[in-house]
Design an enzyme around this catalytic site. Structure first.
Site, short mmCIF file in Angstrom:
data_model
loop_
_atom_site.label_atom_id
_atom_site.label_comp_id
_atom_site.label_asym_id
_atom_site.label_seq_id
_atom_site.Cartn_x
_atom_site.Cartn_y
_atom_site.Cartn_z
N HIS A 153 0.99 -1.32 0.00
CA HIS A 153 -0.13 0.03 -0.16
C HIS A 153 1.00 1.33 -0.29
O HIS A 153 1.58 1.47 0.89
CB HIS A 153 -0.71 0.09 1.09
CG HIS A 153 -1.95 -0.79 1.17
ND1 HIS A 153 -3.25 -0.92 1.90
CD2 HIS A 153 -2.27 -1.86 0.01
CE1 HIS A 153 -3.98 -1.62 1.58
NE2 HIS A 153 -3.77 -2.46 0.34
N TYR A 193 -9.60 4.60 7.31
CA TYR A 193 -9.97 5.05 8.81
C TYR A 193 -11.04 6.24 9.00
O TYR A 193 -10.86 7.32 8.22
CB TYR A 193 -8.84 5.73 9.42
CG TYR A 193 -7.53 4.71 9.76
CD1 TYR A 193 -6.57 4.69 8.69
CD2 TYR A 193 -7.46 4.36 10.88
CE1 TYR A 193 -5.60 3.41 8.87
CE2 TYR A 193 -6.11 3.43 11.25
CZ TYR A 193 -5.40 3.12 10.15
OH TYR A 193 -4.32 2.21 10.41
N PRO A 234 -4.68 -0.10 18.60
CA PRO A 234 -4.47 -0.49 17.28
C PRO A 234 -4.68 0.48 16.12
O PRO A 234 -4.37 0.25 14.89
CB PRO A 234 -5.45 -1.75 17.09
CG PRO A 234 -6.44 -1.90 17.98
CD PRO A 234 -5.96 -0.87 19.20
N LYS A 238 0.79 -0.17 15.16
CA LYS A 238 2.01 0.05 15.68
C LYS A 238 2.38 -1.06 16.54
O LYS A 238 3.61 -1.49 16.82
CB LYS A 238 2.21 1.09 16.68
CG LYS A 238 2.08 2.53 15.69
CD LYS A 238 3.08 2.62 14.67
CE LYS A 238 3.15 3.70 13.47
NZ LYS A 238 3.53 3.06 12.36
N TYR A 249 2.83 6.88 10.21
CA TYR A 249 2.16 5.64 9.84
C TYR A 249 3.19 4.66 9.36
O TYR A 249 3.07 3.46 9.50
CB TYR A 249 0.92 6.40 8.91
CG TYR A 249 0.24 5.07 8.76
CD1 TYR A 249 0.21 4.11 7.57
CD2 TYR A 249 -0.80 4.84 9.49
CE1 TYR A 249 -0.73 3.13 7.57
CE2 TYR A 249 -1.92 3.60 9.63
CZ TYR A 249 -1.82 2.81 8.57
OH TYR A 249 -2.67 1.67 8.28
P1 FAS Z 1 1.66 -11.66 21.80
O1 FAS Z 1 0.65 -11.40 23.03
O2 FAS Z 1 1.14 -11.87 20.52
O3 FAS Z 1 2.24 -13.06 22.24
C1 FAS Z 1 2.59 -13.13 23.86
C2 FAS Z 1 2.50 -14.90 23.68
O4 FAS Z 1 3.02 -15.19 25.21
C3 FAS Z 1 1.11 -15.35 23.69
O5 FAS Z 1 1.16 -16.41 22.66
C4 FAS Z 1 0.99 -16.11 25.22
O6 FAS Z 1 -0.09 -17.15 24.89
C5 FAS Z 1 2.23 -16.26 25.57
N1 FAS Z 1 2.22 -16.22 27.05
C6 FAS Z 1 1.56 -15.19 27.94
N2 FAS Z 1 1.79 -15.52 29.13
C7 FAS Z 1 2.59 -16.66 29.38
C8 FAS Z 1 3.23 -17.31 30.11
N3 FAS Z 1 3.00 -17.02 31.63
N4 FAS Z 1 3.82 -18.62 29.68
C9 FAS Z 1 4.06 -18.99 28.46
N5 FAS Z 1 3.45 -18.07 27.50
C10 FAS Z 1 2.75 -17.06 27.86
N6 FAS Z 1 -1.69 -4.76 16.83
C11 FAS Z 1 -1.58 -4.01 15.27
O7 FAS Z 1 -0.70 -3.46 15.04
N7 FAS Z 1 -2.88 -4.22 14.43
C12 FAS Z 1 -3.93 -4.69 14.92
O8 FAS Z 1 -5.22 -4.74 14.40
C13 FAS Z 1 -3.75 -5.41 16.43
N8 FAS Z 1 -5.03 -5.85 16.84
C14 FAS Z 1 -4.80 -6.64 18.06
C15 FAS Z 1 -5.92 -7.12 18.53
C16 FAS Z 1 -5.92 -8.02 19.84
C17 FAS Z 1 -7.14 -8.75 20.49
C18 FAS Z 1 -4.72 -7.89 20.40
C19 FAS Z 1 -4.58 -8.59 21.95
C20 FAS Z 1 -3.64 -7.25 19.98
C21 FAS Z 1 -3.64 -6.55 18.76
N9 FAS Z 1 -2.39 -6.20 18.15
C22 FAS Z 1 -2.75 -5.29 17.16
C23 FAS Z 1 -1.46 -5.88 18.81
C24 FAS Z 1 -0.69 -7.26 18.50
O9 FAS Z 1 -0.65 -7.37 17.27
C25 FAS Z 1 0.37 -7.24 19.45
O10 FAS Z 1 1.20 -5.96 19.11
C26 FAS Z 1 1.37 -8.35 19.02
O11 FAS Z 1 0.93 -9.60 19.04
C27 FAS Z 1 2.52 -8.16 19.99
O12 FAS Z 1 3.33 -9.62 19.95
P2 FAS Z 1 4.08 -10.31 21.23
O13 FAS Z 1 4.72 -8.96 21.82
O14 FAS Z 1 4.57 -11.36 20.76
O15 FAS Z 1 2.90 -10.67 22.05
C1 PHB Z 2 -6.09 -4.56 10.31
O1 PHB Z 2 -6.13 -4.86 9.22
O2 PHB Z 2 -6.23 -5.58 11.33
C2 PHB Z 2 -5.76 -3.26 10.95
C3 PHB Z 2 -5.30 -2.39 9.76
C4 PHB Z 2 -4.90 -1.16 10.57
C5 PHB Z 2 -4.99 -0.83 11.96
C6 PHB Z 2 -5.42 -1.89 12.78
C7 PHB Z 2 -5.66 -2.96 12.38
O3 PHB Z 2 -4.67 0.36 12.29
#
Ligand code: FAS
Ligand code: PHB
Length: 391
Positions: A72, A201, A293, A297, A385
């Site tokens: 994009h 957005y 989100p 980032k 961005y």
């Molecule tokens: P993660 O949370 O991905 O991974 C952590 C891992 O540690 C998990 O697998 C968990 O099971 C494990 N864990 C936790 N406690 C533990 C323990 N005690 N023992 C062993 N393992 C354990 N970011 C965006 O940029 N755009 C989005 O649209 C977006 N949507 C999101 C929606 C949701 C519902 C959530 C929760 C986050 C979202 N995020 C989004 C942010 C997300 O992408 C995070 O930034 C990303 O997953 C970060 O990755 P990790 O730091 O690896 O953490």
């Molecule tokens: C997504 O595609 O899930 C998405 C894209 C942009 C955002 C957040 C989520 O800022």
């Protein structure tokens, strides 16, 4: 068992760190509390900064990303249905973003770990981190009901927003900063063509909406919802009607509707835990910071933490240098706080705050109008961005 780096968490941060350490010839073990099926099914982020793509290339796991990812060259704002495209090139921003689901990145990294005979230890329960103030830290956990121990040189806390690793930093040394938003995002995934060729957005009097995608045949859409709302309050028909209203008639015209294949509500908050290092423990990703989100980032910050940490650990094992380890927390936090600011600013600009008075909406509309007419303002938004430099 003994390894050089014990990594807690098999999300993108933990998996990518393990992969990069392997490429540098450094041993690691990844402990994950959930099953592989659960981890690979989680739907989260979708927008990758160029720095994220670059690091995945260095890790040797970007082949499918380059085949399937969508490039994009801009992003679009919609203000009460009026579109405001922000194209990066004409603003002098040479970078682009890549649309490729975090789910796919996780799968690519797990497949690579399995292929090299070093799969994450899934369903590792009761993880506890010990002796991080010594030079002989260790991690204990339970696997198949049996107590286990891993002795290591370093522990990487990559266990996300509900993890345990940040709690191991003594509370009198730990500083926590947080902002909780009075709304959440209801997200759906549907196998319908995206309604727009770029991410939209939308700021609307009824509330925020976001039109994103995963492929030319799969759309990822969101609407802002109240904190008291439940998924059962939102049958598909209600979502499609509300989503169309918030995008406005012109942008909504191409919306193809269809059954949701995933639907969930995520709360929004900003939070940072400092420092990101104590003794032999290093925090990376959501274990240290959360962003709403809105600015796309979260995943990208996790990756930049991993870049700094993997480079620091590689320098240590290569020639005993500790400068990278000693500067890791300050260096990572400098980038984290800039992303926290951008994500907070864009969230505050685009969402309808339940307790906001009419003045607040007028100020939001004035700022959006200013952005629409200012190359400088659009450049600032675009620069943040696509992701700030990783200096
Ligand atoms: P993660 O949370 O991905 O991974 C952590 C891992 O540690 C998990 O697998 C968990 O099971 C494990 N864990 C936790 N406690 C533990 C323990 N005690 N023992 C062993 N393992 C354990 N970011 C965006 O940029 N755009 C989005 O649209 C977006 N949507 C999101 C929606 C949701 C519902 C959530 C929760 C986050 C979202 N995020 C989004 C942010 C997300 O992408 C995070 O930034 C990303 O997953 C970060 O990755 P990790 O730091 O690896 O953490
Ligand atoms: C997504 O595609 O899930 C998405 C894209 C942009 C955002 C957040 C989520 O800022």
């Amino acid at each position: 068992m003994r390894t050089q780096v014990a990594i807690v968490g098999a999300g993108p941060a933990g998996l990518l760190l393990s992969r990069l350490l392997h490429v540098a010839g450094i041993e690691s073990v990844v402990l994950e509390q959930r099953s592989r099926l659960y981890v690979e099914a989680r739907i989260r982020a979708g927008v990758l900064e160029p720095g994220t793509v670059d690091l995945l290339e260095r890790a040797g796991v970007a082949a499918r990303l380059h085949r399937e990812g969508l490039i994009h060259r801009g992003v679009t704002l919609a203000v009460d249905g009026v579109l405001l495209p922000i194209e990066f090139g004409p603003l002098g921003i040479g970078a682009n973003v890549t649309i490729y689901g975090q789910t796919e990145i996780t799968r690519d990294l797990i497949d690579a770990a399995v292929a090299r005979g070093a799969p994450p230890l899934f369903e590792a329960l009761d993880v506890a981190i010990h002796a991080i103030e010594s030079d002989r830290p260790f991690v204990t956990y339970t696997k198949d009901g049996e107590p286990r121990r891993i002795d290591c040189d370093f522990v990487a806390g990559c266990d996300g927003q509900h993890g345990v690793s940040h709690t191991v930093i003594p509370s009198h040394l730990r500083r926590h900063f947080e902002r909780v938003y009075p709304f959440g995002w209801l997200g759906i995934m549907a196998d319908v063509p995206p309604c727009h060729d770029e991410i939209v957005y939308s700021s609307h009097a009824r509330g925020f909406a976001l039109a994103s995608m995963r492929s030319p045949k799969r759309s990822r859409y969101y609407v802002q919802v109240g904190l008291d709302e439940k998924i059962e309050d939102w049958p598909d028909d209600r979502f499609w009607a509300e989503f169309a209203m918030r995008l406005g008639p012109n942008t909504a015209r191409p919306i193809a509707t269809g059954p949701s294949i995933e639907k969930s509500i995520a709360p929004l908050r900003s939070s940072v835990t400092e420092p990101m290092r104590h003794g032999r423990l290093f925090l990376a990703g959501d274990a240290a910071h959360i962003v709403p989100p809105t600015g796309a980032k979260g995943l990208n910050l996790a990756v930049s933490d991993v870049r700094f940490l993997s480079e620091a650990l590689t320098a240590f094992y290569r020639d005993g240098a500790t400068a990278g380890l000693d500067s890791y927390s300050a260096k990572a936090l400098a980038r984290v706080w800039k992303a926290e600011r951008f994500s907070w600013w864009l969230t505050s600009l685009l969402h309808r705050f339940p307790d906001a008075d009419p003045f607040t909406r007028k100020v939001q509309l004035a700022e959006l109008d200013y952005i629409g007419g200012s190359r400088a303002a659009q450049t600032v938004l675009a620069e943040n961005y696509v992701g700030l430099a990783l200096d």
